[in-house]
Structure formats: C-alpha cells, structure tokens
Motif scaffolding. Structure first.
Motif, PDB file in Angstrom:
ATOM      1  N   THR A  50       0.851  -1.185   0.000  1.00 10.78           N
ATOM      2  CA  THR A  50       0.000   0.000   0.000  1.00 10.78           C
ATOM      3  C   THR A  50       0.891   1.241   0.000  1.00 10.78           C
ATOM      4  OG1 THR A  50      -0.099   0.153   2.404  1.00 10.78           O
ATOM      5  CG2 THR A  50      -1.748  -1.257   1.324  1.00 10.78           C
ATOM      6  N   LEU A  51       0.289   2.406  -0.167  1.00 13.57           N
ATOM      7  CA  LEU A  51       1.082   3.637  -0.209  1.00 13.57           C
ATOM      8  C   LEU A  51       1.890   3.868   1.075  1.00 13.57           C
ATOM      9  CD1 LEU A  51      -1.397   5.975  -2.116  1.00 13.57           C
ATOM     10  CD2 LEU A  51       0.812   5.113  -2.948  1.00 13.57           C
ATOM     11  N   PRO A  52       1.318   3.670   2.276  1.00 10.67           N
ATOM     12  CA  PRO A  52       2.159   3.831   3.476  1.00 10.67           C
ATOM     13  C   PRO A  52       3.320   2.845   3.535  1.00 10.67           C
ATOM     14  CG  PRO A  52      -0.153   3.949   4.061  1.00 10.67           C
ATOM     15  CD  PRO A  52      -0.092   3.466   2.637  1.00 10.67           C
ATOM     16  N   ASP A  53       3.120   1.640   2.990  1.00 10.22           N
ATOM     17  CA  ASP A  53       4.202   0.658   2.969  1.00 10.22           C
ATOM     18  C   ASP A  53       5.317   1.095   2.021  1.00 10.22           C
ATOM     19  OD1 ASP A  53       2.933  -1.234   4.720  1.00 10.22           O
ATOM     20  OD2 ASP A  53       1.644  -1.821   3.047  1.00 10.22           O
ATOM     21  N   LEU A  54       4.931   1.629   0.862  1.00  4.16           N
ATOM     22  CA  LEU A  54       5.905   2.006  -0.157  1.00  4.16           C
ATOM     23  C   LEU A  54       6.584   3.336   0.149  1.00  4.16           C
ATOM     24  CD1 LEU A  54       3.824   1.082  -3.341  1.00  4.16           C
ATOM     25  CD2 LEU A  54       5.634  -0.273  -2.276  1.00  4.16           C
ATOM     26  N   LEU A  55       5.922   4.168   0.962  1.00  2.00           N
ATOM     27  CA  LEU A  55       6.416   5.520   1.230  1.00  2.00           C
ATOM     28  C   LEU A  55       6.492   5.744   2.743  1.00  2.00           C
ATOM     29  CD1 LEU A  55       4.082   7.163  -1.416  1.00  2.00           C
ATOM     30  CD2 LEU A  55       6.550   6.815  -1.684  1.00  2.00           C
ATOM     31  N   PRO A  56       7.419   5.081   3.427  1.00  2.00           N
ATOM     32  CA  PRO A  56       7.409   5.108   4.897  1.00  2.00           C
ATOM     33  C   PRO A  56       7.748   6.461   5.508  1.00  2.00           C
ATOM     34  CG  PRO A  56       9.359   3.974   4.076  1.00  2.00           C
ATOM     35  CD  PRO A  56       8.463   4.194   2.891  1.00  2.00           C
ATOM     36  N   GLY A  57       8.365   7.364   4.740  1.00  2.00           N
ATOM     37  CA  GLY A  57       8.726   8.665   5.300  1.00  2.00           C
ATOM     38  C   GLY A  57       7.650   9.726   5.166  1.00  2.00           C
ATOM     39  N   ILE A  58       6.469   9.315   4.696  1.00  3.99           N
ATOM     40  CA  ILE A  58       5.382  10.270   4.435  1.00  3.99           C
ATOM     41  C   ILE A  58       4.451  10.386   5.645  1.00  3.99           C
ATOM     42  CG2 ILE A  58       3.311  10.704   3.068  1.00  3.99           C
ATOM     43  CD1 ILE A  58       5.747  11.333   1.501  1.00  3.99           C
ATOM     44  N   ARG A  59       4.120  11.607   5.989  1.00  6.93           N
ATOM     45  CA  ARG A  59       3.023  11.898   6.908  1.00  6.93           C
ATOM     46  C   ARG A  59       1.802  12.201   6.043  1.00  6.93           C
ATOM     47  NH1 ARG A  59       1.295  14.545  11.832  1.00  6.93           N
ATOM     48  NH2 ARG A  59       0.073  16.431  11.401  1.00  6.93           N
ATOM     49  N   TRP A  60       0.702  11.492   6.293  1.00  7.94           N
ATOM     50  CA  TRP A  60      -0.516  11.622   5.495  1.00  7.94           C
ATOM     51  C   TRP A  60      -1.537  12.457   6.258  1.00  7.94           C
ATOM     52  CZ3 TRP A  60      -0.390   9.488   0.633  1.00  7.94           C
ATOM     53  CH2 TRP A  60       0.628   8.560   0.385  1.00  7.94           C
ATOM     54  N   VAL A  61      -2.043  13.479   5.616  1.00  6.02           N
ATOM     55  CA  VAL A  61      -2.991  14.397   6.244  1.00  6.02           C
ATOM     56  C   VAL A  61      -4.260  14.432   5.391  1.00  6.02           C
ATOM     57  CG1 VAL A  61      -3.410  16.759   7.004  1.00  6.02           C
ATOM     58  CG2 VAL A  61      -1.115  15.768   7.208  1.00  6.02           C
ATOM     59  N   PHE A  62      -5.389  14.082   6.009  1.00  6.52           N
ATOM     60  CA  PHE A  62      -6.661  14.012   5.303  1.00  6.52           C
ATOM     61  C   PHE A  62      -7.662  14.972   5.944  1.00  6.52           C
ATOM     62  CE2 PHE A  62      -4.631   9.859   4.843  1.00  6.52           C
ATOM     63  CZ  PHE A  62      -4.755   9.614   3.487  1.00  6.52           C
ATOM     64  N   PRO A  63      -7.816  16.175   5.403  1.00  9.31           N
ATOM     65  CA  PRO A  63      -8.855  17.073   5.912  1.00  9.31           C
ATOM     66  C   PRO A  63     -10.242  16.571   5.507  1.00  9.31           C
ATOM     67  CG  PRO A  63      -7.158  18.244   4.635  1.00  9.31           C
ATOM     68  CD  PRO A  63      -7.003  16.793   4.353  1.00  9.31           C
ATOM     69  N   SER A  64     -11.247  16.977   6.259  1.00  7.78           N
ATOM     70  CA  SER A  64     -12.632  16.692   5.903  1.00  7.78           C
ATOM     71  C   SER A  64     -13.317  17.950   5.390  1.00  7.78           C
ATOM     72  CB  SER A  64     -13.421  16.160   7.113  1.00  7.78           C
ATOM     73  OG  SER A  64     -13.336  14.761   7.200  1.00  7.78           O
ATOM     74  N   ALA A  65     -14.121  17.770   4.368  1.00  9.53           N
ATOM     75  CA  ALA A  65     -14.880  18.889   3.821  1.00  9.53           C
ATOM     76  C   ALA A  65     -15.975  19.308   4.797  1.00  9.53           C
ATOM     77  CB  ALA A  65     -15.505  18.499   2.484  1.00  9.53           C
ATOM     78  N   PRO A  66     -16.398  20.561   4.726  1.00  2.00           N
ATOM     79  CA  PRO A  66     -17.521  21.001   5.561  1.00  2.00           C
ATOM     80  C   PRO A  66     -18.841  20.401   5.071  1.00  2.00           C
ATOM     81  CG  PRO A  66     -16.885  22.735   4.040  1.00  2.00           C
ATOM     82  CD  PRO A  66     -15.852  21.651   3.890  1.00  2.00           C
ATOM     83  N   ILE A  67     -19.838  20.456   5.914  1.00  2.00           N
ATOM     84  CA  ILE A  67     -21.192  20.048   5.535  1.00  2.00           C
ATOM     85  C   ILE A  67     -21.915  21.284   4.986  1.00  2.00           C
ATOM     86  CG2 ILE A  67     -23.363  19.030   6.302  1.00  2.00           C
ATOM     87  CD1 ILE A  67     -20.954  17.135   6.387  1.00  2.00           C
ATOM     88  N   LEU A  68     -22.262  21.221   3.712  1.00  2.00           N
ATOM     89  CA  LEU A  68     -22.893  22.353   3.042  1.00  2.00           C
ATOM     90  C   LEU A  68     -24.217  21.924   2.422  1.00  2.00           C
ATOM     91  CD1 LEU A  68     -19.785  23.796   1.120  1.00  2.00           C
ATOM     92  CD2 LEU A  68     -20.690  24.556   3.336  1.00  2.00           C
TER      93      LEU A  68
END
Length: 254
Positions: A50-68
């Motif tokens: 998976t991407l975290p396995d292949l890219l161990p030096g990455i910090r992954w940040v997932f923002p959430s969209a607002p409710i509109l």
C-alpha cells in the motif's frame, strides 16, 4: 489521529515529506483514508504494497470537507463547495464560489500547520474528484511565492468558479526555477469513470498546461471513479519517490 475535520496517519520511518489528500464529494477523511490505503501497487510481490508501505517517510494528512447545503438535491452533504453538475462543472458556477473560498482558506491553514514540520517544498497537495478541484484552487491561491513538492489529482476537473483574477498572483510571480510553475502535476483518470467524464480530466490537463505547468497525464482503461489498481498506485508512488529523491539530492548538494 482523527477529529471531525482532519485525520492524520504518521510516517513509518523518519518524517521527510507530507501528503495533504482531499477526499471527494459526499465522503469524509476517515472513509477516504481507509479506502485509499486498501489500494495496492503491483510490487513488491507477496509483501505489503500500500502507499504507506511504499512511502514510509510520508506523513498523510486528510482534511474533511464542511457540511454544506446542496441546492440541487435539497439536503446537507459533505462537499468542498456546492455545485450543480459533476458531469458539467461549468453549469451554474455561482454556486461554487462561496464554498470554494471557505475551503481554500481551510486548506491554507492546514498547509501552514504542516509547514511547522516540513517546508512547502516537501508538501504534496493531492485530491480526488472535487477534492483535487479544491486543491487546484488552493495551489493558485498559495502561489505567491510558494512551491510544493507536487500536485496529485485523480478523476478531477478545473473548478469553473476560478476566474482570471484567481490566477493573477501565479502569473505575476511564476518566474524562474523556484517558482510555483516548477511544481510537477500528476493527473490520473480512468476511461470508464461514470461520475466524472474523462473529457473533464482532459480539459483540466489542457488548462494547466496552458499555464505552463509540468503535467504528467495518465489514462487508464479501467478503475472507475477511483485510483486504478495497480498501475495508478504505482504511478503515484513513483512520482512521490522521484520527488523525494530530488529533494534529498538537493539537500546533499546544498
């Protein structure tokens, strides 16, 4: 770590780069991160890929969209901005602007927080569908004089709410090798995407190239409205790894 507005997945090794990845419409950070990290590359065989396995030096940040409020559907939903039609994103562009401006400000704050850990040159902006349409708006809003490690877009389009003045600071400051224009762009889109027609992705490609951005375009025969497996995952990992290598060489020479 997760909250109502952001989910983060820490690196498996020393932190060198960050990917800020924006989900699509009617999704959220938890759902998207979980599904993305189930997608696998082609190699290494018989090992986690998976991407975290292949890219161990990455910090992954997932923002959430607002409710509109969705004007078309008459209900509240998770979206970076309201819009009338995904198939024809230029329809009723006035619906897009208020939410898009709000979301751009939100993501600029996320970038500022991440820059406390690594400089923007080591931050990738990524998104799928409406998430990448928002990331493009963020990129142009942050263009004076910011450069990112790369842009990664899946199944997306150019937001119709952007006008000439939104590109002005980008045009005014994008001179020289250290400009925003040197930020590489990867776009992937499957021919069988039934949500966002591939013509919208091709239009996005052409629009970015018209502003002299370095765009790598990949069309996949299948994959639907998602990242193609395994080739699309391979392509994302290859792009990120190549940029990480470039920055490592730059630091070692500096």
């Amino acid at each position: 770590m997760a909250s109502d507005t952001i989910c983060t997945v820490g690196p498996k090794a020393a932190h060198t780069h960050t990917v800020i990845f924006l989900h699509g419409r009617d999704s959220n950070c938890r759902e998207f991160a979980s599904e993305l990290f189930e997608s696998e590359a082609s190699e290494p065989a018989n090992q986690p890929r998976t991407l975290p396995d292949l890219l161990p030096g990455i910090r992954w940040v997932f923002p959430s969209a607002p409710i509109l409020q969705s004007e078309r559907f008459g209900t509240d939903m998770s979206q970076w901005f309201d819009m009338w039609s995904v198939e024809n994103p230029a329809e009723r562009p006035e619906l897009q602007l208020p939410g898009l401006q709000q979301s751009v400000e939100q993501i600029l704050r996320v970038i500022k927080q991440e820059e406390m850990l690594v400089p923007s040159e080591r931050v990738f902006l990524a998104g799928i569908s409406q998430g990448f349409a928002t990331a493009i708006a963020v990129f142009f809003a942050a263009a004076a004089p910011k450069r990112f490690a790369g842009l990664i877009g899946l199944c997306s389009w150019m937001p119709a709410a952007l006008h000439a003045e939104d590109f002005q600071s980008f045009e005014d400051t994008s001179d020289g090798d250290k400009s925003s224009r040197s930020t590489p762009v990867f776009l992937g889109h499957s021919v069988d995407d039934e949500v966002v027609p591939i013509r919208n992705g091709r239009d996005l490609r052409d629009a970015l190239r018209s502003r002299l951005l370095q765009v790598e375009w990949r069309e996949y025969e299948d994959g639907g409205h998602w990242v193609n497996e395994p080739q699309g995952v391979d392509d994302i990992a290859r792009l990120i790894n190549s940029r990480m290598l470039d920055k490592s060489l730059e630091r070692s020479q500096g």
